[in-house]
Design a protein around this motif. Structure first.
Motif, mmCIF file in Angstrom:
data_model
loop_
_atom_site.group_PDB
_atom_site.id
_atom_site.type_symbol
_atom_site.label_atom_id
_atom_site.label_comp_id
_atom_site.label_asym_id
_atom_site.label_seq_id
_atom_site.Cartn_x
_atom_site.Cartn_y
_atom_site.Cartn_z
ATOM 1 N N ALA A 39 0.676 -1.265 0.097
ATOM 2 C CA ALA A 39 -0.157 0.091 -0.052
ATOM 3 C C ALA A 39 0.785 1.312 -0.109
ATOM 4 N N ALA A 40 2.074 1.214 0.732
ATOM 5 C CA ALA A 40 2.723 2.559 0.992
ATOM 6 C C ALA A 40 3.621 2.560 -0.473
ATOM 7 N N ASP A 41 4.018 1.639 -1.115
ATOM 8 C CA ASP A 41 4.442 1.771 -2.203
ATOM 9 C C ASP A 41 4.016 2.082 -3.551
ATOM 10 N N ALA A 42 2.787 1.778 -3.460
ATOM 11 C CA ALA A 42 1.509 1.901 -4.614
ATOM 12 C C ALA A 42 1.442 3.480 -4.430
ATOM 13 N N ALA A 43 1.206 4.148 -3.151
ATOM 14 C CA ALA A 43 1.144 5.539 -2.952
ATOM 15 C C ALA A 43 2.256 6.234 -3.321
ATOM 16 N N ASN A 44 3.456 5.739 -3.024
ATOM 17 C CA ASN A 44 4.584 6.371 -3.403
ATOM 18 C C ASN A 44 4.853 6.577 -5.014
ATOM 19 N N LEU A 45 4.515 5.482 -5.901
ATOM 20 C CA LEU A 45 4.417 5.339 -7.174
ATOM 21 C C LEU A 45 3.205 6.147 -7.857
ATOM 22 N N GLY A 46 2.376 6.569 -7.116
ATOM 23 C CA GLY A 46 1.356 7.225 -7.670
ATOM 24 C C GLY A 46 0.293 6.449 -8.187
ATOM 25 N N LEU A 47 0.193 4.942 -7.691
ATOM 26 C CA LEU A 47 -0.880 4.028 -8.161
ATOM 27 C C LEU A 47 -2.086 3.974 -7.204
ATOM 28 N N GLU A 48 -3.026 4.222 -7.760
ATOM 29 C CA GLU A 48 -4.444 4.459 -6.871
ATOM 30 C C GLU A 48 -4.920 2.763 -6.805
ATOM 31 N N ILE A 49 -4.636 2.085 -5.644
ATOM 32 C CA ILE A 49 -5.178 0.947 -5.636
ATOM 33 C C ILE A 49 -5.966 0.642 -4.173
ATOM 34 N N GLU A 50 -6.558 -0.437 -4.412
ATOM 35 C CA GLU A 50 -7.379 -0.593 -3.394
ATOM 36 C C GLU A 50 -6.897 -2.382 -2.890
ATOM 37 N N ILE A 51 -6.522 -2.706 -1.715
ATOM 38 C CA ILE A 51 -6.208 -3.939 -1.635
ATOM 39 C C ILE A 51 -7.400 -4.869 -1.145
ATOM 40 N N ARG A 52 -7.648 -5.810 -1.633
ATOM 41 C CA ARG A 52 -8.873 -6.715 -1.333
ATOM 42 C C ARG A 52 -8.230 -7.880 -0.566
ATOM 43 N N THR A 53 -8.656 -8.015 0.691
ATOM 44 C CA THR A 53 -8.342 -9.636 1.370
ATOM 45 C C THR A 53 -9.657 -10.458 0.931
ATOM 46 N N LEU A 54 -9.339 -11.599 0.560
ATOM 47 C CA LEU A 54 -10.330 -12.455 0.036
ATOM 48 C C LEU A 54 -10.504 -13.508 0.983
ATOM 49 N N ASP A 55 -11.735 -14.107 1.087
ATOM 50 C CA ASP A 55 -12.046 -15.239 1.745
ATOM 51 C C ASP A 55 -11.408 -16.455 1.741
ATOM 52 N N ALA A 56 -11.220 -16.639 0.072
ATOM 53 C CA ALA A 56 -10.753 -17.719 -0.668
ATOM 54 C C ALA A 56 -9.138 -17.504 -0.891
ATOM 55 N N SER A 57 -8.369 -18.567 -1.225
ATOM 56 C CA SER A 57 -6.891 -18.410 -1.406
ATOM 57 C C SER A 57 -6.690 -17.739 -2.718
ATOM 58 N N THR A 58 -5.624 -17.165 -3.083
ATOM 59 C CA THR A 58 -5.247 -16.627 -4.351
ATOM 60 C C THR A 58 -4.017 -16.859 -4.686
ATOM 61 N N ARG A 59 -3.318 -17.977 -4.025
ATOM 62 C CA ARG A 59 -2.015 -18.631 -4.208
ATOM 63 C C ARG A 59 -1.882 -18.983 -5.627
ATOM 64 N N THR A 60 -2.823 -19.504 -6.341
ATOM 65 C CA THR A 60 -2.768 -20.126 -7.962
ATOM 66 C C THR A 60 -3.531 -18.667 -8.601
ATOM 67 N N ALA A 61 -2.964 -18.807 -9.835
ATOM 68 C CA ALA A 61 -3.694 -17.857 -10.725
ATOM 69 C C ALA A 61 -4.978 -18.339 -11.037
ATOM 70 N N GLU A 62 -5.544 -19.510 -10.919
ATOM 71 C CA GLU A 62 -6.793 -20.086 -10.926
ATOM 72 C C GLU A 62 -7.905 -19.785 -9.894
ATOM 73 N N GLU A 63 -7.062 -19.984 -8.680
ATOM 74 C CA GLU A 63 -7.874 -19.565 -7.362
ATOM 75 C C GLU A 63 -8.022 -17.821 -7.501
ATOM 76 N N ALA A 64 -7.048 -17.277 -7.896
ATOM 77 C CA ALA A 64 -7.293 -15.736 -7.778
ATOM 78 C C ALA A 64 -8.333 -15.376 -8.782
ATOM 79 N N ALA A 65 -8.124 -15.871 -10.032
ATOM 80 C CA ALA A 65 -9.303 -15.521 -10.805
ATOM 81 C C ALA A 65 -10.598 -15.980 -10.494
ATOM 82 N N SER A 66 -10.737 -17.016 -9.777
ATOM 83 C CA SER A 66 -12.076 -17.369 -9.298
ATOM 84 C C SER A 66 -12.670 -16.387 -8.294
#
Length: 161
Positions: free
Chosen positions: A8-35
């Motif tokens: 979050a701090a680096d995004a702000a320093n870089l001028g990137l507007e992001i919102e970090i989402r903490t999900l109930d499901a795992s995002t460890r693999t690309a397939e899990e993250a996409a789902s």
């Protein structure tokens, strides 16, 4: 500072507007993250850490979730001679465990390359420092902010421009 806070701090320093989402499901693999994100697997940014065989420096490849990295292809077409990086070194130098490596917020800045296919999307989803957290970002803005070079990661990505 917690890894998610570094992102979050680096995004702000870089001028990137992001919102970090903490999900109930795992995002460890690309397939899990996409789902979990409700998007196409190609919109998931896989952050893969390698070691340059010549310099032994850390190299970060940001790869579309639908692609696998072909190390022989990278060597022959981009002159990159890479090898897998030890997980302990990944954590020590990036500050992230494998499965949660973000494209920003690293303890030591790696050389960064980005799969050209990611530029074909308005929004992509990247790890936010933990296996259950992501953020959405415009890939062109991310690439520019982190100074990533564009490359084809395998024959498929070279053809699917």
């Amino acid at each position: 500072m917690a890894s998610i806070d570094r992102v979050a701090a680096d995004a702000a320093n870089l001028g990137l507007e992001i919102e970090i989402r903490t999900l109930d499901a795992s995002t460890r693999t690309a397939e899990e993250a996409a789902s979990a994100c409700g998007c196409d697997v190609a919109q998931i940014v896989k952050s893969l850490v390698f070691e340059d065989s010549g310099t032994c420096k850390i190299v970060l490849l940001l790869v579309s979730g639908r692609h696998n990295v072909d190390l022989d292809f990278l060597r022959h077409h981009h002159g990159l001679d890479l090898r897998r990086c030890d997980p302990r070194r990944v954590r020590d130098e990036t500050g992230f465990a494998i499965g949660g490596v973000a494209p920003i917020g690293h303890l030591a800045k790696p050389t960064i390359w980005m799969d050209r296919v990611l530029d074909g999307f308005e929004i992509v989803y990247a790890a936010a420092g933990r296996p259950d957290s992501v953020f959405a970002v415009d890939p062109a803005k991310l690439r520019q902010a982190i100074g990533a070079e564009v490359l084809d990661v395998n024959q498929e990505s070279a053809v699917s421009r």
